[in-house]
Scaffold this motif. Sequence first.
Motif, PDB file in Angstrom:
ATOM      1  N   LEU A  11       0.834  -1.206   0.000  1.00 45.89           N
ATOM      2  CA  LEU A  11       0.000   0.000   0.000  1.00 45.89           C
ATOM      3  C   LEU A  11       0.867   1.254   0.000  1.00 45.89           C
ATOM      4  O   LEU A  11       0.361   2.372   0.117  1.00 45.89           O
ATOM      5  CB  LEU A  11      -0.958  -0.019   1.195  1.00 45.89           C
ATOM      6  CG  LEU A  11      -1.958  -1.169   1.155  1.00 45.89           C
ATOM      7  CD1 LEU A  11      -2.786  -1.227   2.417  1.00 45.89           C
ATOM      8  CD2 LEU A  11      -2.880  -1.041  -0.057  1.00 45.89           C
ATOM      9  N   LEU A  12       2.164   1.075  -0.115  1.00 43.27           N
ATOM     10  CA  LEU A  12       3.131   2.151  -0.368  1.00 43.27           C
ATOM     11  C   LEU A  12       3.016   3.317   0.612  1.00 43.27           C
ATOM     12  O   LEU A  12       3.082   4.473   0.228  1.00 43.27           O
ATOM     13  CB  LEU A  12       2.961   2.662  -1.805  1.00 43.27           C
ATOM     14  CG  LEU A  12       3.001   1.586  -2.886  1.00 43.27           C
ATOM     15  CD1 LEU A  12       2.591   2.157  -4.220  1.00 43.27           C
ATOM     16  CD2 LEU A  12       4.365   0.958  -2.973  1.00 43.27           C
ATOM     17  N   SER A  13       2.834   2.995   1.895  1.00 43.09           N
ATOM     18  CA  SER A  13       2.735   4.075   2.872  1.00 43.09           C
ATOM     19  C   SER A  13       4.125   4.501   3.335  1.00 43.09           C
ATOM     20  O   SER A  13       5.112   3.786   3.145  1.00 43.09           O
ATOM     21  CB  SER A  13       1.913   3.605   4.074  1.00 43.09           C
ATOM     22  OG  SER A  13       2.599   2.580   4.747  1.00 43.09           O
ATOM     23  N   ASN A  14       4.167   5.679   3.937  1.00 43.76           N
ATOM     24  CA  ASN A  14       5.412   6.235   4.459  1.00 43.76           C
ATOM     25  C   ASN A  14       5.961   5.331   5.573  1.00 43.76           C
ATOM     26  O   ASN A  14       5.260   4.996   6.511  1.00 43.76           O
ATOM     27  CB  ASN A  14       5.108   7.640   5.001  1.00 43.76           C
ATOM     28  CG  ASN A  14       6.313   8.303   5.600  1.00 43.76           C
ATOM     29  OD1 ASN A  14       7.052   7.717   6.384  1.00 43.76           O
ATOM     30  ND2 ASN A  14       6.531   9.543   5.233  1.00 43.76           N
ATOM     31  N   GLN A  15       7.240   4.958   5.461  1.00 40.91           N
ATOM     32  CA  GLN A  15       7.780   3.972   6.399  1.00 40.91           C
ATOM     33  C   GLN A  15       7.941   4.529   7.802  1.00 40.91           C
ATOM     34  O   GLN A  15       7.729   3.819   8.788  1.00 40.91           O
ATOM     35  CB  GLN A  15       9.114   3.441   5.883  1.00 40.91           C
ATOM     36  CG  GLN A  15       8.921   2.638   4.614  1.00 40.91           C
ATOM     37  CD  GLN A  15      10.215   2.092   4.047  1.00 40.91           C
ATOM     38  OE1 GLN A  15      11.278   2.249   4.622  1.00 40.91           O
ATOM     39  NE2 GLN A  15      10.120   1.450   2.900  1.00 40.91           N
ATOM     40  N   VAL A  16       8.313   5.792   7.910  1.00 34.25           N
ATOM     41  CA  VAL A  16       8.488   6.385   9.242  1.00 34.25           C
ATOM     42  C   VAL A  16       7.156   6.410   9.978  1.00 34.25           C
ATOM     43  O   VAL A  16       7.034   5.940  11.121  1.00 34.25           O
ATOM     44  CB  VAL A  16       9.074   7.807   9.126  1.00 34.25           C
ATOM     45  CG1 VAL A  16       9.111   8.478  10.484  1.00 34.25           C
ATOM     46  CG2 VAL A  16      10.469   7.751   8.532  1.00 34.25           C
ATOM     47  N   ALA A  17       6.126   6.927   9.285  1.00 37.92           N
ATOM     48  CA  ALA A  17       4.811   7.039   9.928  1.00 37.92           C
ATOM     49  C   ALA A  17       4.261   5.660  10.264  1.00 37.92           C
ATOM     50  O   ALA A  17       3.713   5.440  11.352  1.00 37.92           O
ATOM     51  CB  ALA A  17       3.843   7.778   9.006  1.00 37.92           C
TER      52      ALA A  17
ATOM     53  N   ARG B 221      13.168   4.414   1.324  1.00 33.39           N
ATOM     54  CA  ARG B 221      12.487   4.912   0.123  1.00 33.39           C
ATOM     55  C   ARG B 221      11.391   3.953  -0.312  1.00 33.39           C
ATOM     56  O   ARG B 221      11.511   2.745  -0.175  1.00 33.39           O
ATOM     57  CB  ARG B 221      13.499   5.134  -1.002  1.00 33.39           C
ATOM     58  CG  ARG B 221      14.228   6.469  -0.831  1.00 33.39           C
ATOM     59  CD  ARG B 221      15.346   6.637  -1.837  1.00 33.39           C
ATOM     60  NE  ARG B 221      14.984   6.122  -3.152  1.00 33.39           N
ATOM     61  CZ  ARG B 221      15.855   5.596  -3.991  1.00 33.39           C
ATOM     62  NH1 ARG B 221      17.123   5.504  -3.654  1.00 33.39           N
ATOM     63  NH2 ARG B 221      15.473   5.157  -5.160  1.00 33.39           N
ATOM     64  N   ILE B 222      10.326   4.512  -0.858  1.00 31.83           N
ATOM     65  CA  ILE B 222       9.204   3.687  -1.298  1.00 31.83           C
ATOM     66  C   ILE B 222       9.538   3.103  -2.669  1.00 31.83           C
ATOM     67  O   ILE B 222      10.015   3.818  -3.551  1.00 31.83           O
ATOM     68  CB  ILE B 222       7.918   4.520  -1.373  1.00 31.83           C
ATOM     69  CG1 ILE B 222       7.528   4.981   0.032  1.00 31.83           C
ATOM     70  CG2 ILE B 222       6.787   3.716  -2.004  1.00 31.83           C
ATOM     71  CD1 ILE B 222       6.394   5.973   0.043  1.00 31.83           C
TER      72      ILE B 222
END
Lengths: 304, 360
Positions: free
Chosen positions: A88-94, A298-299
Motif C-alpha cells: 500500500l506504499l505508505s510512508n515507512q516512518v509514519a 524509500r518507497i
Amino acid sequence: MDLSSINPILLLASLMVAATPIMLAAIGELVVERSGVLNLGVEGMMITGAVCGFIVSVSTGSPWIGFIGAAIGGAILASLFGVLTQYLLSNQVATGLALTLFGLGLSALMGQGYIGIKAPSFPDWHIPLLGDIPVIGPIVFQHDPMVYVGLLIVLAVWAFLKFSRAGLILRAVGENHDAAHALGYKVKRVRMLAIMFGGACAGLGGAYLSLVRVPQWTEGMTAGAGWIALAIVVFASWKPGRLLLGAYLFGGVTVLQLNLQAAGMAIPVEYLSMAPYLATTVVLVIMRAGRAPGSLGRIFHASR
Amino acid sequence: MIMLEKRPQPSQGWTLATPILAVLLTMLVGGALFAALGKDPLVTIRTIFYDPLFSEFAWYYRPQLLVKGAPLVLIAIGLSFGFRAGVWNIGAEGQYIIGAICGAAVGLALYPMESVFIFPAMVIAGALGGMLWAMIPGILRVKFGTNEILVSLMLVYVAEQLLASMALGTLRNPEGMGFPGSRNLSQYPSAANLELISGSGMHWGVVAAFIAVIFAYIMLSRHIFGFQVRLSGLAPRAAAFSGVNPGRLILLCMAISGGLAGLAGLFEVAGPAGQISIDFNVGYGFTAIIVAFLGRLHPVGILLAGGLMALTYIGGEIAQSKLGLPGGAIQLLQGMLLFFLLAVDVLTHYRVRFGQGEVA
C-alpha cells in the motif's frame, strides 16, 4: 558507597544477559534495514513478542514454546507493517510509529489477565568443561540457552549477508531497488521476508525480557529497548560484528548503573536510570555512522 | 490483476475522504474486536463515539472534549511543521514533560506570592523548557548529523526519569506529609490555569490551541517560512537550490514543536492535572502524532482530528467504567486508526487499475 560489593565477574556475566534482548531485536532490524526498509516499529514488535511469549509459555508451561510463540507474534505484527509499506506504499516512518503505538495497545489488551503471574523458570545451562574454567566459565558459559541462540543468530546473519547468494540479493535490493528490480529480483517479496524476520527477532528479544530477564509481564515493560536497538543498528554501521559490540556496550552501561544503584551510590536512582538512554545518545553523536543502505526508507513502486 | 498507477497530483477528493474512511474502518474492525472481547459492538461504538456528545450526561463530557483536545491539538500543530519538512520530532512527550516541570518550577519558586505576572512567567518558562529540550536533538542533527528520531525519543525516557526525580525530590510539596508530588498549582490562584468560563472546560490551553491553529494556517499558506517548510518536504533538492537553509529550517521546526509541546505541558500541569506527579503525563505527546497525521498535517484538519481523538479518550473512559472495556482497547483503537489511515492513503496518491495495464 561500597564499590567492593560489585563483583566484576558477576558484572560481566550479567552484561551478557542484559545485552541479549537488545542484540536480538537489533540483529533483526539490521537485516530489515539492509534490505532497504526502515521499520521504526521495533518497540511495538518487541512488546508484542513479550506478551505473546509470556502467554504461550504460561499456558503451555514451556519457555521454549513461549519463545516460538513470541517469534510468530512479532512476525505477524511485522507483516502488517510489510503489507502497508510494500503493497500500500505508505510512508515507512509514519507506519513504523503506528506499529509501535498499535503494539503497545495490543500488548496491554492481551496481557491484562497475566499481570502478577510468574513465568515458568528457564534454567541456566552449565556447559560442562567450558563452564568450569575459572573466571571465563561463569562469565561466558553459564547462561540460559537464549544467550547463545542470540549469538548464533548474529553469526548466522553475518554469514548469510557475507557469503550466501540470497544475502547478496538482499543487499542488492537494499542498495538500489530499481536496479535489483531490473535484474528480475522480487523486491517486494525479499523485503516482506526481511521484515518478517525482523519481527520474529524483535519478538524473541521482547520475550527474553518477559520470560528471563524480569521474568514477569508488566505493561510497557520494554521501556524503550526497541528504540535503543534501532540506535545500535546505526551505531553498528549496519554490520553484524559491530552490532555485537554495541549491544555489549549498552548491556555494560545498564548493568553498571544497576550495580551502582545497589551499591548505594550518592547519585539518586532516577539519574542513574537515565544512563542507558544518555549513553545511547552520546554514542550516536560520537560514532560517525557508516554509509546507510542506498534505498533505506524509500518507497519502491515499479512504474511501467 | 490490481495495479497502482501514480497520480500526477494527490487527489483532492481522496485527501478529504480518506480520514473519514479510516474512521469508519476503525469503527468496523474495532466493533469486531469488541465483539471478540464479549461486548456488544454497537453499544460499545455508541458509548465511545456518541455518548460523550449527545447522551443525557453530555453536559459533563462536552467540556472534557476541550480539556483533552487542547494539548493534543497544540502538540500536533507543532509537529505538523516538522513532519511536513521531513524533520521527525517524535519526542514531544519529553518536551511536554520538561515544559510542565519548568513552568511549574517557576510557579512553585514564587509560592505563596500573589501577582498577575506569575502565570505569564510560567507560560514563558514552559514554552522555553520544551523548546530547549527539543533543541538538543535539533542541534545534534544539524551539527553532527545524528538521527533526530532516536535522540528525541531517548530524551523522552530521560525526561520521565527527571519527572520522577522532581516529583519525589526537588519539587515535592514540603507540606505533603512525604507523599510524592508537588504543591497543587490549581489551588494557588496566581499560578492556576482555571476555567475561563465556569463549566465550559475552556482554559488558557484551549485558547492557545485555537491561536496556534490560526497562526499555523497563516504561516503555512501565507508566510515564506511555511512555503519553505512545504518545499523542503516535497522536494529537498529544489529547496536547497532556492536558498532554504536546511539547518535553520530543522532548528526552527524543532523549536516550534518543542515550544508548543512545552506550552501544552504547562497548561496541563497548572490546570487539569494540578500538580507535578510521577505519572501526570498520559501520552498526549504520542497520541498527538496520530492527530497530526489524521489531520493531514493541515491546521484545520488537526483541529478536527484532535477533537475526534479527545472523543475516543473520553468515550474510552466511559466504556471502561460502564462496560468494563479494558484500558488497552482504546490505545489499540487509536493505533488502528493511524494504520487504516496510512493504508487507505494509497488512494490519495495512486489510482487503482484493474486488469492488465498496457505497456508504455
